[in-house]
Every structure is written in C-alpha cells, then in structure tokens.
Design a protein around this motif. Structure first.
Motif, PDB file in Angstrom:
ATOM      1  N   VAL A   4     -23.695  77.800 -48.858  1.00 24.55           N
ATOM      2  CA  VAL A   4     -24.351  78.909 -48.168  1.00 24.55           C
ATOM      3  C   VAL A   4     -25.746  78.472 -47.730  1.00 24.55           C
ATOM      4  CG1 VAL A   4     -25.264  81.249 -48.410  1.00 24.55           C
ATOM      5  CG2 VAL A   4     -23.053  80.648 -49.440  1.00 24.55           C
ATOM      6  N   LEU A   5     -26.065  78.734 -46.483  1.00 26.42           N
ATOM      7  CA  LEU A   5     -27.369  78.381 -45.917  1.00 26.42           C
ATOM      8  C   LEU A   5     -28.123  79.665 -45.594  1.00 26.42           C
ATOM      9  CD1 LEU A   5     -29.445  76.434 -44.754  1.00 26.42           C
ATOM     10  CD2 LEU A   5     -28.079  76.299 -42.658  1.00 26.42           C
ATOM     11  N   GLU A   6     -29.092  79.992 -46.449  1.00 29.10           N
ATOM     12  CA  GLU A   6     -29.906  81.191 -46.243  1.00 29.10           C
ATOM     13  C   GLU A   6     -31.223  80.803 -45.584  1.00 29.10           C
ATOM     14  OE1 GLU A   6     -30.394  84.669 -49.134  1.00 29.10           O
ATOM     15  OE2 GLU A   6     -32.309  83.615 -49.382  1.00 29.10           O
ATOM     16  N   VAL A   7     -31.583  81.548 -44.552  1.00 27.94           N
ATOM     17  CA  VAL A   7     -32.834  81.295 -43.845  1.00 27.94           C
ATOM     18  C   VAL A   7     -33.722  82.530 -43.953  1.00 27.94           C
ATOM     19  CG1 VAL A   7     -33.906  80.717 -41.630  1.00 27.94           C
ATOM     20  CG2 VAL A   7     -31.689  79.719 -42.242  1.00 27.94           C
ATOM     21  N   CYS A   8     -34.967  82.324 -44.367  1.00 27.07           N
ATOM     22  CA  CYS A   8     -35.910  83.442 -44.453  1.00 27.07           C
ATOM     23  C   CYS A   8     -36.678  83.551 -43.138  1.00 27.07           C
ATOM     24  CB  CYS A   8     -36.863  83.275 -45.637  1.00 27.07           C
ATOM     25  SG  CYS A   8     -37.684  81.683 -45.751  1.00 27.07           S
ATOM     26  N   VAL A   9     -36.780  84.770 -42.627  1.00 31.48           N
ATOM     27  CA  VAL A   9     -37.442  85.013 -41.348  1.00 31.48           C
ATOM     28  C   VAL A   9     -38.377  86.207 -41.471  1.00 31.48           C
ATOM     29  CG1 VAL A   9     -35.393  84.150 -40.129  1.00 31.48           C
ATOM     30  CG2 VAL A   9     -35.707  86.607 -40.401  1.00 31.48           C
ATOM     31  N   ASP A  10     -39.417  86.225 -40.632  1.00 36.74           N
ATOM     32  CA  ASP A  10     -40.335  87.364 -40.664  1.00 36.74           C
ATOM     33  C   ASP A  10     -40.580  87.968 -39.285  1.00 36.74           C
ATOM     34  OD1 ASP A  10     -41.971  85.419 -39.574  1.00 36.74           O
ATOM     35  OD2 ASP A  10     -43.471  85.468 -41.189  1.00 36.74           O
ATOM     36  N   ILE A  19     -29.727  82.387 -36.835  1.00 40.50           N
ATOM     37  CA  ILE A  19     -28.277  82.584 -36.714  1.00 40.50           C
ATOM     38  C   ILE A  19     -27.692  81.577 -35.735  1.00 40.50           C
ATOM     39  CG2 ILE A  19     -26.490  84.187 -35.966  1.00 40.50           C
ATOM     40  CD1 ILE A  19     -28.311  86.456 -37.040  1.00 40.50           C
ATOM     41  N   ALA A  20     -28.393  81.340 -34.638  1.00 39.88           N
ATOM     42  CA  ALA A  20     -27.927  80.349 -33.652  1.00 39.88           C
ATOM     43  C   ALA A  20     -27.871  78.954 -34.268  1.00 39.88           C
ATOM     44  CB  ALA A  20     -28.846  80.356 -32.431  1.00 39.88           C
ATOM     45  N   GLY A  21     -28.756  78.691 -35.226  1.00 39.52           N
ATOM     46  CA  GLY A  21     -28.776  77.388 -35.890  1.00 39.52           C
ATOM     47  C   GLY A  21     -27.700  77.222 -36.943  1.00 39.52           C
ATOM     48  N   GLY A  22     -27.084  78.340 -37.351  1.00 42.54           N
ATOM     49  CA  GLY A  22     -25.997  78.245 -38.327  1.00 42.54           C
ATOM     50  C   GLY A  22     -26.261  78.908 -39.660  1.00 42.54           C
ATOM     51  N   ALA A  23     -27.291  79.729 -39.755  1.00 47.18           N
ATOM     52  CA  ALA A  23     -27.546  80.443 -41.008  1.00 47.18           C
ATOM     53  C   ALA A  23     -26.345  81.297 -41.385  1.00 47.18           C
ATOM     54  CB  ALA A  23     -28.784  81.329 -40.869  1.00 47.18           C
ATOM     55  N   THR A  24     -26.009  81.307 -42.664  1.00 46.70           N
ATOM     56  CA  THR A  24     -24.894  82.147 -43.126  1.00 46.70           C
ATOM     57  C   THR A  24     -25.393  83.416 -43.818  1.00 46.70           C
ATOM     58  OG1 THR A  24     -24.773  80.704 -45.083  1.00 46.70           O
ATOM     59  CG2 THR A  24     -23.189  80.319 -43.329  1.00 46.70           C
ATOM     60  N   ARG A  25     -26.695  83.468 -44.074  1.00 44.56           N
ATOM     61  CA  ARG A  25     -27.306  84.702 -44.585  1.00 44.56           C
ATOM     62  C   ARG A  25     -28.791  84.663 -44.229  1.00 44.56           C
ATOM     63  NH1 ARG A  25     -25.817  84.535 -49.755  1.00 44.56           N
ATOM     64  NH2 ARG A  25     -27.715  83.521 -50.419  1.00 44.56           N
ATOM     65  N   ILE A  26     -29.358  85.851 -44.037  1.00 45.96           N
ATOM     66  CA  ILE A  26     -30.773  85.982 -43.691  1.00 45.96           C
ATOM     67  C   ILE A  26     -31.507  86.689 -44.820  1.00 45.96           C
ATOM     68  CG2 ILE A  26     -32.430  87.096 -42.136  1.00 45.96           C
ATOM     69  CD1 ILE A  26     -30.973  84.792 -40.805  1.00 45.96           C
ATOM     70  N   GLU A  27     -32.672  86.138 -45.198  1.00 45.31           N
ATOM     71  CA  GLU A  27     -33.608  86.877 -46.046  1.00 45.31           C
ATOM     72  C   GLU A  27     -34.702  87.406 -45.126  1.00 45.31           C
ATOM     73  OE1 GLU A  27     -35.581  85.671 -50.100  1.00 45.31           O
ATOM     74  OE2 GLU A  27     -37.003  85.260 -48.474  1.00 45.31           O
ATOM     75  N   LEU A  28     -34.816  88.720 -45.069  1.00 52.15           N
ATOM     76  CA  LEU A  28     -35.739  89.378 -44.149  1.00 52.15           C
ATOM     77  C   LEU A  28     -37.053  89.674 -44.862  1.00 52.15           C
ATOM     78  CD1 LEU A  28     -35.018  90.275 -41.186  1.00 52.15           C
ATOM     79  CD2 LEU A  28     -35.034  92.610 -42.068  1.00 52.15           C
ATOM     80  N   CYS A  29     -38.152  89.213 -44.278  1.00 51.06           N
ATOM     81  CA  CYS A  29     -39.470  89.369 -44.904  1.00 51.06           C
ATOM     82  C   CYS A  29     -40.503  89.772 -43.858  1.00 51.06           C
ATOM     83  CB  CYS A  29     -39.946  88.036 -45.503  1.00 51.06           C
ATOM     84  SG  CYS A  29     -38.833  87.236 -46.646  1.00 51.06           S
ATOM     85  N   SER A  30     -41.669  90.100 -44.351  1.00 55.22           N
ATOM     86  CA  SER A  30     -42.878  90.021 -43.548  1.00 55.22           C
ATOM     87  C   SER A  30     -43.747  88.952 -44.212  1.00 55.22           C
ATOM     88  CB  SER A  30     -43.620  91.365 -43.511  1.00 55.22           C
ATOM     89  OG  SER A  30     -44.123  91.696 -44.800  1.00 55.22           O
TER      90      SER A  30
END
Length: 245
Positions: A4-10, A19-30
């Motif tokens: 699983v590849l999780e990417v954190c974004v703000d 998502i375009a890069g292939g993330a399988t889950r997003i951690e949503l932050c500020s």
C-alpha cells in the motif's frame, strides 16, 4: 504482495497529483510543514467527492506534542464528526499521556465517534515510552495500522525497530513505514522489515501562476516564498510505485 502506497497531501491539487502517480490511499492534512494538522471541512468534503482512492483525515488540532487537553479533545471529536459527515473513509489519530503511554481512554472516544470508519494511529508512537507496549495498546484499540519511523528520525534508520514491530504485530495490524521514505530506500525498507505499507509526501514546489509578484509583503515567516506553491510531485510517486512493483 501488493504494498500500500499512502501519500499525505495538504491541498486539492496534490490530491490529484498523488492519485495520478499511483497512490492507493490519501492522508488528508493541512500544514504538512508542521507534520500535518486537521484539514478543513471544505477540503475533506471535496476530497471525498473527487478522490478515486480511500481518504483518511488527520485529526490533530495543533502542532507540538500529543498530550491533549479536554478542550483539544472536544475539537478533535468535532473534527471526527466532520470527517464522517464529509464522507471520508477513515481518520488518523495519535494521543499520548504525560508519561508517554498511549492515551487509551481518549483514543476510545475518538474511535467511537468514528464508528464505521477506518482508524490509523500515527507517529505519536515514535515519541512513546515503550513502543512494544504502545503497539499492543494500539492493537487492543483495533486500529487498522500504525504509521511509524521505527522511533528514529527516518524510516531507513528505524529499520531494526520496524522489523521488530512487524514481528510483534503478527499480521493483526499493518505496520506502515513513514518519514524519509523515497525512491532510493523504499525497496530496501520493505524487503528488510516486512512492512506492508509505506507513507510519503513526495513534495516539490511549483511557481505561482500570478503575473504580479509583490515581494514586499510576506504572509508568513520571511523564509517562506509566497510564490512557490508546495505540491506533490507525481513523478516521485510514480517512481516509488515502480520500485515497489
């Protein structure tokens, strides 16, 4: 095994790039520069509507340690309800006592409020008194996973503890390696430790699209360039994804 590849974004731009890069889950932050704080309700709602992969919201009301007051807890409970109302799939929490143990009672409150959603315990474990007891407590709370650098400043240096955590977990909870994970070390971290999930931001910056750059007024610290926009680098995420495959 699929890792699983999780990417954190703000920001919402980074959501789409991850998502375009292939993330399988997003951690949503500020405020990723502060380690990630709770995103706004508007951001949560739009992410839920636009994301094609699961999105988990960071529930962290301020920067600093993970010892929270009752007022902090009240805010966090409201934010959990907001994440649920927005339609997100999960939340990310981490609470400690003054002695450095997992704050089980307050975690239970937040988890109860998130009923029906997934729960990740974040890198608060890396500041705990006894990581083995903390991991046992997190499993008792029935969290899905724990994000950790193996108590080190980055996951590469923390590989011995990450390996130990994977062995202790025995598949009952996922161990997700995070902090300093990149194209150069991700394969070795996964193969050496046995973690099944990895976490990164893949951050870069892009120039502002404004034609006018007013350089005299600063919106924050003098070292921050208001006309360099932090975003996820799709190509970094793609490269990590390819290394994992």
């Amino acid at each position: 095994m699929n890792i699983v590849l999780e990417v954190c974004v703000d920001n919402i731009e980074s959501l789409h790039l991850a998502i375009a890069g292939g993330a399988t889950r997003i951690e949503l932050c500020s405020s990723l520069a502060l380690g990630g704080l709770t995103p706004s309700y508007g951001f949560m709602k739009q992410a839920a509507q636009q994301s094609s992969v699961p999105v988990y919201a960071m529930i962290r009301p301020r920067q600093g340690d993970f010892l929270y007051s009752e007022q902090d807890i009240a805010i966090m409970l409201d934010d959990v309800h907001s994440a649920k109302r927005a339609g997100l799939q999960g939340i990310v929490i981490g609470l400690l006592t003054a002695q450095g143990d997992v704050d089980i009672a307050h975690c239970q409150q937040l988890i109860a409020a998130a009923s029906g959603m997934g729960v990740t315990f974040h890198r608060a474990i890396d500041q705990c008194r006894d990581h083995q007891q903390a991991l046992q407590d997190i499993m008792t709370l029935k969290c899905e996973r724990v994000l950790t650098s193996g108590l080190a400043s980055n996951a590469y240096e923390g590989m011995p503890i990450l390996t130990q955590m994977v062995q202790q977990a025995q598949g009952k909870i996922a161990i997700m390696a995070g902090a300093g994970v990149n194209i150069n070390n991700v394969k070795e971290i996964v193969q050496t430790t046995g973690v099944t999930e990895v976490h990164l931001s893949g951050k870069t910056t892009r120039p502002s699209l404004m034609s006018l750059h007013a350089n005299t007024a600063k919106m924050g610290h003098d070292s921050i360039d208001d006309f360099a926009i932090p975003v996820t680098d799709k190509h970094i995420i793609q490269a990590v994804k390819q290394a994992l495959n």
